[in-house]
Design a protein around this motif. Sequence first.
Motif, PDB file in Angstrom:
ATOM      1  N   ALA A  65       0.820  -1.214   0.000  1.00 59.24           N
ATOM      2  CA  ALA A  65       0.000   0.000   0.000  1.00 59.24           C
ATOM      3  C   ALA A  65       0.854   1.264   0.000  1.00 59.24           C
ATOM      4  CB  ALA A  65      -0.939  -0.005   1.202  1.00 59.24           C
ATOM      5  N   ALA A  66       2.084   1.168   0.472  1.00 61.23           N
ATOM      6  CA  ALA A  66       2.967   2.332   0.536  1.00 61.23           C
ATOM      7  C   ALA A  66       3.754   2.556  -0.755  1.00 61.23           C
ATOM      8  CB  ALA A  66       3.933   2.175   1.711  1.00 61.23           C
ATOM      9  N   ILE A  67       3.714   1.615  -1.677  1.00 60.35           N
ATOM     10  CA  ILE A  67       4.421   1.753  -2.954  1.00 60.35           C
ATOM     11  C   ILE A  67       3.560   2.590  -3.890  1.00 60.35           C
ATOM     12  CG2 ILE A  67       5.307   0.473  -4.946  1.00 60.35           C
ATOM     13  CD1 ILE A  67       5.905  -1.831  -2.975  1.00 60.35           C
ATOM     14  N   PRO A  68       4.150   3.586  -4.547  1.00 57.80           N
ATOM     15  CA  PRO A  68       3.361   4.449  -5.442  1.00 57.80           C
ATOM     16  C   PRO A  68       2.595   3.630  -6.486  1.00 57.80           C
ATOM     17  CG  PRO A  68       5.534   5.375  -5.121  1.00 57.80           C
ATOM     18  CD  PRO A  68       5.554   4.009  -4.496  1.00 57.80           C
ATOM     19  N   PRO A  69       1.349   3.997  -6.746  1.00 58.75           N
ATOM     20  CA  PRO A  69       0.509   3.210  -7.660  1.00 58.75           C
ATOM     21  C   PRO A  69       0.976   3.213  -9.110  1.00 58.75           C
ATOM     22  CG  PRO A  69      -0.611   5.229  -7.019  1.00 58.75           C
ATOM     23  CD  PRO A  69       0.640   5.137  -6.186  1.00 58.75           C
ATOM     24  N   ASP A  70       1.837   4.153  -9.493  1.00 57.65           N
ATOM     25  CA  ASP A  70       2.297   4.183 -10.882  1.00 57.65           C
ATOM     26  C   ASP A  70       3.501   3.274 -11.128  1.00 57.65           C
ATOM     27  OD1 ASP A  70       4.005   5.782  -9.385  1.00 57.65           O
ATOM     28  OD2 ASP A  70       4.259   7.274 -10.964  1.00 57.65           O
ATOM     29  N   MET A  71       3.974   2.583 -10.083  1.00 55.46           N
ATOM     30  CA  MET A  71       5.080   1.642 -10.266  1.00 55.46           C
ATOM     31  C   MET A  71       4.523   0.302 -10.754  1.00 55.46           C
ATOM     32  SD  MET A  71       7.752   2.495  -7.228  1.00 55.46           S
ATOM     33  CE  MET A  71       9.202   2.145  -8.236  1.00 55.46           C
ATOM     34  N   VAL A  72       5.318  -0.397 -11.560  1.00 52.09           N
ATOM     35  CA  VAL A  72       4.908  -1.658 -12.166  1.00 52.09           C
ATOM     36  C   VAL A  72       5.630  -2.811 -11.467  1.00 52.09           C
ATOM     37  CG1 VAL A  72       4.879  -3.010 -14.300  1.00 52.09           C
ATOM     38  CG2 VAL A  72       4.523  -0.529 -14.375  1.00 52.09           C
ATOM     39  N   LYS A  73       4.854  -3.816 -11.057  1.00 54.95           N
ATOM     40  CA  LYS A  73       5.432  -4.978 -10.364  1.00 54.95           C
ATOM     41  C   LYS A  73       6.054  -5.944 -11.359  1.00 54.95           C
ATOM     42  CE  LYS A  73       3.337  -8.745  -8.271  1.00 54.95           C
ATOM     43  NZ  LYS A  73       2.386  -9.340  -7.340  1.00 54.95           N
ATOM     44  N   MET A  74       7.270  -6.386 -11.030  1.00 54.21           N
ATOM     45  CA  MET A  74       7.957  -7.398 -11.825  1.00 54.21           C
ATOM     46  C   MET A  74       7.971  -8.698 -11.025  1.00 54.21           C
ATOM     47  SD  MET A  74      11.104  -5.074 -13.367  1.00 54.21           S
ATOM     48  CE  MET A  74      12.265  -5.985 -12.446  1.00 54.21           C
ATOM     49  N   ILE A  75       7.893  -9.803 -11.692  1.00 53.13           N
ATOM     50  CA  ILE A  75       7.942 -11.117 -11.049  1.00 53.13           C
ATOM     51  C   ILE A  75       9.383 -11.388 -10.627  1.00 53.13           C
ATOM     52  CG2 ILE A  75       7.516 -13.583 -11.378  1.00 53.13           C
ATOM     53  CD1 ILE A  75       5.011 -11.791 -11.468  1.00 53.13           C
ATOM     54  N   ARG A  76       9.539 -12.008  -9.462  1.00 53.56           N
ATOM     55  CA  ARG A  76      10.888 -12.297  -8.975  1.00 53.56           C
ATOM     56  C   ARG A  76      11.548 -13.358  -9.842  1.00 53.56           C
ATOM     57  NH1 ARG A  76      12.247 -16.513  -6.015  1.00 53.56           N
ATOM     58  NH2 ARG A  76      13.716 -15.400  -4.693  1.00 53.56           N
ATOM     59  N   HIS A  77      12.849 -13.267  -9.955  1.00 57.82           N
ATOM     60  CA  HIS A  77      13.643 -14.248 -10.697  1.00 57.82           C
ATOM     61  C   HIS A  77      13.932 -15.427  -9.770  1.00 57.82           C
ATOM     62  CE1 HIS A  77      17.046 -16.041 -12.778  1.00 57.82           C
ATOM     63  NE2 HIS A  77      16.596 -15.420 -13.858  1.00 57.82           N
ATOM     64  N   PRO A  78      13.896 -16.656 -10.263  1.00 55.28           N
ATOM     65  CA  PRO A  78      14.146 -17.818  -9.404  1.00 55.28           C
ATOM     66  C   PRO A  78      15.505 -17.783  -8.695  1.00 55.28           C
ATOM     67  CG  PRO A  78      13.252 -18.529 -11.510  1.00 55.28           C
ATOM     68  CD  PRO A  78      13.524 -17.044 -11.610  1.00 55.28           C
ATOM     69  N   GLN A  79      16.467 -17.053  -9.239  1.00 57.05           N
ATOM     70  CA  GLN A  79      17.787 -16.976  -8.617  1.00 57.05           C
ATOM     71  C   GLN A  79      17.919 -15.824  -7.623  1.00 57.05           C
ATOM     72  OE1 GLN A  79      20.518 -16.927 -11.923  1.00 57.05           O
ATOM     73  NE2 GLN A  79      20.327 -19.111 -12.263  1.00 57.05           N
ATOM     74  N   ASP A  80      16.864 -15.055  -7.425  1.00 65.84           N
ATOM     75  CA  ASP A  80      16.888 -13.982  -6.429  1.00 65.84           C
ATOM     76  C   ASP A  80      17.079 -14.565  -5.033  1.00 65.84           C
ATOM     77  OD1 ASP A  80      16.513 -11.899  -8.206  1.00 65.84           O
ATOM     78  OD2 ASP A  80      14.355 -11.745  -7.855  1.00 65.84           O
TER      79      ASP A  80
ATOM     80  N   PRO B 253      16.132 -15.606  -1.498  1.00 64.27           N
ATOM     81  CA  PRO B 253      14.814 -16.078  -1.074  1.00 64.27           C
ATOM     82  C   PRO B 253      13.984 -15.029  -0.311  1.00 64.27           C
ATOM     83  CG  PRO B 253      16.480 -17.705  -0.541  1.00 64.27           C
ATOM     84  CD  PRO B 253      17.202 -16.486  -1.032  1.00 64.27           C
ATOM     85  N   ALA B 254      14.628 -14.051   0.285  1.00 64.73           N
ATOM     86  CA  ALA B 254      13.890 -13.007   1.010  1.00 64.73           C
ATOM     87  C   ALA B 254      13.199 -12.020   0.071  1.00 64.73           C
ATOM     88  CB  ALA B 254      14.816 -12.265   1.963  1.00 64.73           C
ATOM     89  N   ILE B 255      13.627 -11.952  -1.193  1.00 63.62           N
ATOM     90  CA  ILE B 255      13.030 -11.023  -2.146  1.00 63.62           C
ATOM     91  C   ILE B 255      11.712 -11.605  -2.661  1.00 63.62           C
ATOM     92  CG2 ILE B 255      13.249  -9.921  -4.412  1.00 63.62           C
ATOM     93  CD1 ILE B 255      16.273  -9.815  -3.907  1.00 63.62           C
ATOM     94  N   LEU B 256      10.638 -10.833  -2.483  1.00 66.03           N
ATOM     95  CA  LEU B 256       9.325 -11.263  -2.957  1.00 66.03           C
ATOM     96  C   LEU B 256       8.999 -10.724  -4.333  1.00 66.03           C
ATOM     97  CD1 LEU B 256       7.131 -10.856   0.238  1.00 66.03           C
ATOM     98  CD2 LEU B 256       8.077 -12.955  -0.730  1.00 66.03           C
ATOM     99  N   GLU B 257       9.285  -9.435  -4.532  1.00 68.13           N
ATOM    100  CA  GLU B 257       8.925  -8.782  -5.790  1.00 68.13           C
ATOM    101  C   GLU B 257       9.690  -7.472  -5.917  1.00 68.13           C
ATOM    102  OE1 GLU B 257       4.879  -9.039  -4.791  1.00 68.13           O
ATOM    103  OE2 GLU B 257       4.785  -7.065  -3.844  1.00 68.13           O
ATOM    104  N   THR B 258       9.685  -6.957  -7.136  1.00 71.16           N
ATOM    105  CA  THR B 258      10.372  -5.704  -7.440  1.00 71.16           C
ATOM    106  C   THR B 258       9.448  -4.830  -8.268  1.00 71.16           C
ATOM    107  OG1 THR B 258      12.493  -6.864  -7.426  1.00 71.16           O
ATOM    108  CG2 THR B 258      12.445  -4.721  -8.500  1.00 71.16           C
ATOM    109  N   TYR B 259       9.523  -3.533  -8.035  1.00 70.72           N
ATOM    110  CA  TYR B 259       8.706  -2.564  -8.755  1.00 70.72           C
ATOM    111  C   TYR B 259       9.611  -1.564  -9.467  1.00 70.72           C
ATOM    112  CZ  TYR B 259       4.774  -4.218  -5.968  1.00 70.72           C
ATOM    113  OH  TYR B 259       3.809  -4.994  -5.370  1.00 70.72           O
ATOM    114  N   ILE B 260       9.212  -1.163 -10.689  1.00 73.33           N
ATOM    115  CA  ILE B 260       9.944  -0.118 -11.394  1.00 73.33           C
ATOM    116  C   ILE B 260       8.977   0.988 -11.772  1.00 73.33           C
ATOM    117  CG2 ILE B 260      11.760  -1.589 -12.289  1.00 73.33           C
ATOM    118  CD1 ILE B 260      10.285  -1.643 -14.957  1.00 73.33           C
TER     119      ILE B 260
END
Length: 75
Positions: free
Chosen positions: A51-66, A68-75
């Motif tokens: 909810a705190a991430i700006p709504p205009d950011m786009v969610k990217m799916i995590r890479h399998p090699q990330d 394990p603590a990383i859930l997702e990334t936004y640009i």
Amino acid sequence: MASVIVTVYDHPQDFPHGYVARAHIIAHGGKSAYVSPMIYIGRETLDEVRAAIPPDMVKMIRHPQDDPAILETYI
């Protein structure tokens, strides 16, 4: 000119009681990315962090090699 990437973590080692979103700021034309541990959002639930991430950011799916603590990334 700069780009912001936000990475969401699930109970990382430095914030074991919740979820964290960290901003990574990349300066175009600069020598390297700037990352500050002071630029973050820490909350108890994943929904609160999202909810705190700006709504205009786009969610990217995590890479399998990330990490394990990383859930997702936004640009």
